[in-house]
Design a protein around this motif. Sequence first.
Motif, short mmCIF file in Angstrom:
data_model
loop_
_atom_site.label_atom_id
_atom_site.label_comp_id
_atom_site.label_asym_id
_atom_site.label_seq_id
_atom_site.Cartn_x
_atom_site.Cartn_y
_atom_site.Cartn_z
N TYR A 91 0.75 -1.17 0.01
CA TYR A 91 -0.14 0.04 -0.01
C TYR A 91 1.06 1.10 0.03
CZ TYR A 91 -3.87 -3.05 1.49
OH TYR A 91 -4.74 -3.88 1.57
N ILE A 92 0.28 2.27 -0.63
CA ILE A 92 1.05 3.54 -0.58
C ILE A 92 0.38 4.35 0.15
CG2 ILE A 92 1.80 5.33 -1.86
CD1 ILE A 92 1.85 3.65 -4.26
N THR A 93 0.74 4.60 1.34
CA THR A 93 -0.13 5.29 2.68
C THR A 93 0.58 6.54 2.91
OG1 THR A 93 -0.94 3.21 3.42
CG2 THR A 93 -1.33 5.06 4.75
N ALA A 94 -0.10 7.71 2.40
CA ALA A 94 0.59 9.06 2.64
C ALA A 94 0.55 9.55 4.10
CB ALA A 94 -0.27 10.15 1.72
N ALA A 95 1.74 9.94 4.68
CA ALA A 95 1.96 10.21 6.12
C ALA A 95 2.52 11.46 6.07
CB ALA A 95 2.86 9.23 7.02
N LEU A 96 2.25 12.06 7.59
CA LEU A 96 2.70 13.51 7.67
C LEU A 96 1.86 14.38 6.61
CD1 LEU A 96 4.48 14.03 10.10
CD2 LEU A 96 6.29 14.88 8.51
N VAL A 97 0.55 14.10 6.85
CA VAL A 97 -0.29 15.03 5.87
C VAL A 97 -1.07 16.12 7.14
CG1 VAL A 97 -2.44 14.88 4.92
CG2 VAL A 97 -0.82 13.18 4.28
N ARG A 98 -0.67 17.29 6.99
CA ARG A 98 -1.07 18.11 7.99
C ARG A 98 -1.90 19.29 7.36
NH1 ARG A 98 5.08 19.40 10.31
NH2 ARG A 98 5.43 17.28 11.61
N SER A 99 -2.77 19.10 6.40
CA SER A 99 -3.65 20.15 5.75
C SER A 99 -4.67 19.11 4.84
CB SER A 99 -2.82 21.06 5.04
OG SER A 99 -2.39 20.76 3.98
N LYS A 100 -5.80 19.95 4.76
CA LYS A 100 -6.69 19.16 3.87
C LYS A 100 -6.38 19.30 2.28
CE LYS A 100 -10.05 22.93 3.55
NZ LYS A 100 -11.24 23.48 3.52
N GLU A 101 -5.56 20.40 2.04
CA GLU A 101 -5.04 20.50 0.78
C GLU A 101 -3.89 19.23 0.41
OE1 GLU A 101 -6.54 24.02 2.08
OE2 GLU A 101 -4.87 22.99 3.08
#
Length: 258
Positions: free
Chosen positions: A191-201
């Motif tokens: 799986y490619i699970t995006a991390a350190l996502v700190r904004s809805k953009e």
Amino acid sequence: MQQTAQSTNGAPDSAFMAMGAAEMNRATAASPAVWLAGDPEDLKPWMSRGAAGIVTNTVVLNEMVQKYGQMTEVIQRYLDITDKKVAVEIDGHSTQELLDVGEVFTKMSDQVILKIPCTVNALGAFAELKKAGIETFCTTVFTINQAVAVAQAGVDHVLPFCEPYRDVSGDPTALVRDLRDIFADWANRPYITAALVRSKETAEAALRDGADGIIVFWPIFEEMLQAKFTDEWNTTFLNEWNAMHDAGLLEGVPYSRH
């Protein structure tokens, strides 16, 4: 984590059986996933609202142990608020230490996933944990080389970090796109699970660019539901609903004006 796909007559479908977990997830329309992070008390009401599970990191865990006590007690708090997966980030100074530490938490519940930073020691741990059937996340992934190495070692989820690139005016989801293309033809890709996502953009960009899932703190999850036009139309529709009630036309329908 994934159930075995079946054909219409209930027997295992050989085409699905040949797929990796990530491909099967896409084929059965169970993707993308939104994983939540934060204080277990804050996360509790969100776990029944579509979250895939909980993901911890050692920064947050260090805050939580100061608040709640021993790390095993903190992890138990997470397990107590959901029957979904809980990714426990661990660390150590050798492959064996990672395995020994991980065992403490996998023995607590079969809900536990082990989340390990991207290091040479982690490669051996991922290989052994794959043999044991224990699901794994690899965090702190910043390059294609790292992602391919941990994927070859057997990790289930590769976690490309996003927001640090925005901090230096870079493209936060370029690595998500690169990994989507690189892993596209793998028979059993992670799986490619995006991390350190700190904004809805950044969350929207990662989902648009093909991430199988994202990890966000619960306030970002809440912000993901917000949009100017949605607010305007929700107000319009609620006003009409209130008007029907005021006209006495919602008899027998529960109503509470807030």
